[in-house]
Write a protein that holds these residues in place. Structure first.
Motif: not given
Length: 522
Positions: A37-57
């Motif tokens: 992502g160009g190494r330009d993503l905000p930490w809170w968005a990355v945090c939520f992405s990590v959570v959604a990725t590891e748990t999700s369905t």
């Protein structure tokens, strides 16, 4: 039954979320854009992405199934999850950011060599295929429930194929940036749906009571696991010592050595923001697990603790989808079902992007023919995304005949290799003497040993002793009361075994190292 409004919501949401993913990805000009992502993503968005990725369905339908069939002791794992992420944030992340690395396994390449880097990458690819194959299969469960209710006899393979095609579309175009922003939206949808379910369950008529739930042990939160002895405790995944230790080491492995998660953290702007995303993801996961356990507990009270067969179900993972389908208001029902599907699509898209990145940078660029220009590298990355999408669909179909709760199945699969991966990183940090051959031999032996342990080592409640039996039949397990080693302990055992064996192998270099360090005569 679903109403026309529900179907309209499902269709509009599916189209809208794909369109949003394509737009959020922006224009990709290099593999740095596509994979980081160009190494330009905000930490809170990355945090939520990590959570959604590891748990999700797995969280949405699997954790309520755990609570419906058991108690709340699953939550003890999250204590270890937070501890493990703090260790990763302050031990491994500085090394990742210091070297401007693009994959987790580049660290192993710098420390040991390309051979160890390639071996770890291949292990990641296989593990991710199996673990996320379960996730993709989990997505097909609520979809099939919906299809049956609408009068369509649709099998799991058809549903899996459809999800794979749609997900590959926006991942192919938008890269990691599209994946992360999709995760943020989708997490808000399915967490909001869980809150809505709690509110609706709280005001609806209950077939059971909270007193009955307490009497049945459903409200148990802590399980010290000491009452029945050490052997039983080591086979109880939610006993407090096992859950905390296993959860911590499991989190260190999954968030410190798994490219799926590390890739997201590397997309943060700075090390400090990466640490925030890492630590806060553990806290958010704990809250999220508690929420979905509450959903499962309330469903048990709502249905009066009815057995699955009495509800017309074949597996616990169908309980929450059944409630959504039969008892939620029209419109909201369709939105929550769409959120469940979209959450799983986000996990699949994350895996596709991570697999393509590791294949390109850890394997093809190191051992094959590296693309000559950034444009060709980006084009190859997109082709690899499509290839892995096809492979994923095939692997997901392998799990359609299993009856374990999908959340336990998905987490358990990673135990085969997470210990070896974490042990390789620990060996590189702790042993200055270990070389590439030592690490590679220890890694392969560790994976083989974990397969033997997982399938062959059992605790017998009848004889109160450990026994070796390669995949005993169900009849033998029932007769002897055989229990397998608890899955949270797999990474603990594997990582310790890897470090000890690698360190022992490194001792053979002691003489050579001493000679190299001895000053020469003038």
């Amino acid at each position: 039954m679903l109403t026309p409004l529900d179907f309209a919501v499902l269709v509009l949401y599916a189209v809208g979320i794909v369109a949003f993913g394509l737009k959020a990805g922006g224009r990709q000009t290099s593999t740095r854009d596509y994979f980081l992502g160009g190494r330009d993503l905000p930490w809170w968005a990355v945090c939520f992405s990590v959570v959604a990725t590891e748990t999700s369905t797995l969280t949405v339908i699997g954790v309520p199934a755990v609570a419906y069939g058991g108690a709340l002791t699953f939550l003890q794992l999250t204590i270890g999850y937070v501890i493990g992420r703090v260790v990763v944030a302050y031990v491994l992340l500085p090394r990742y950011f210091r070297g401007e690395l693009q994959t987790a396994y580049a660290f192993l390449g710098d420390r040991f060599g390309d051979g160890m880097r390639g071996l770890a990458s291949v292990t990641f690819l296989v593990t991710r295929l199996l673990a996320d194959g379960v996730r993709l299969f989990a997505t097909a469960i609520p979809i099939q429930v919906v299809a049956r209710a609408a009068g369509f006899e649709v099998g799991y393979p058809t549903v899996i194929l459809a999800i794979g095609v749609v997900t590959a579309a926006y991942t192919y175009v938008g890269g990691l940036k599209a994946v992360v922003w999709m995760d943020v939206v989708q997490m808000g949808i399915y967490v909001g749906g869980a809150v809505l379910a709690v509110v609706l369950l709280a005001v609806s008529p209950m077939a059971g009571s909270w007193a009955a739930a307490a009497e049945a042990g459903k409200l148990q939160l802590l399980d010290l696991g000491m009452a029945d002895g050490l052997g039983v405790m080591l086979t109880s995944p939610y006993a407090l010592p096992v859950a905390v230790l296993g959860g911590a080491v499991f989190s260190m492995a999954s968030h410190g050595t798994d490219q799926l998660i590390v890739q997201r953290i590397l997309a943060c702007r700075t090390l400090e923001e990466g640490r925030k995303a890492m630590v806060w993801s553990g806290i958010v996961v704990a809250v999220q697990f508690a929420l979905f356990l509450l959903v499962g507990l309330m469903l048990w009270v709502h249905y009066g603790g009815a057995p699955l067969a009495d509800l017309g179900l074949t597996r616990g993972d169908e309980v929450f989808p059944m409630y959504i389908l039969n008892e939620m208001p029209p419109g909201l029902r369709g939105l929550l079902l769409a959120g469940i599907v979209a959450a799983a699509m986000s996990t699949l898209s994350s895996s596709l992007n991570a697999l393509a990145g590791s294949t390109l940078m850890d394997l093809l660029e190191r051992f094959g023919h590296a693309p000559e220009t950034p444009e060709k590298a980006l084009a190859l990355s997109r082709v690899l995304t499509l290839v892995w999408a096809g492979v994923f669909v095939g692997f997901a179909m392998l799990f359609t005949g299993l009856d374990n709760p999908v959340v336990e199945l998905g987490l358990g699969i990673a135990g085969f290799t997470y210990g070896g991966l974490l042990g390789a990183f620990a060996l590189g940090l702790l042993s200055r003497r270990a070389r590439q051959t030592d690490a590679m031999v220890a890694f392969v032996v560790t994976i083989a040993a974990m397969v033997l342990l997982i399938f062959g080592l059992w605790w017998s409640t009848e004889t109160s002793s450990w026994t070796l039996d390669w995949r005993p039949s169900a009849a033998i397990r029932d007769t002897l009361g055989l229990r397998a080693v608890a899955w949270p302990l797999y990474p603990v055992i594997g990582s310790v075994f890897m470090v000890v064996l690698g360190s022992l192998l490194a001792l053979r270099h002691a003489g050579a190292d001493a000679a190299a360090e001895r000053p020469t005569s003038p």
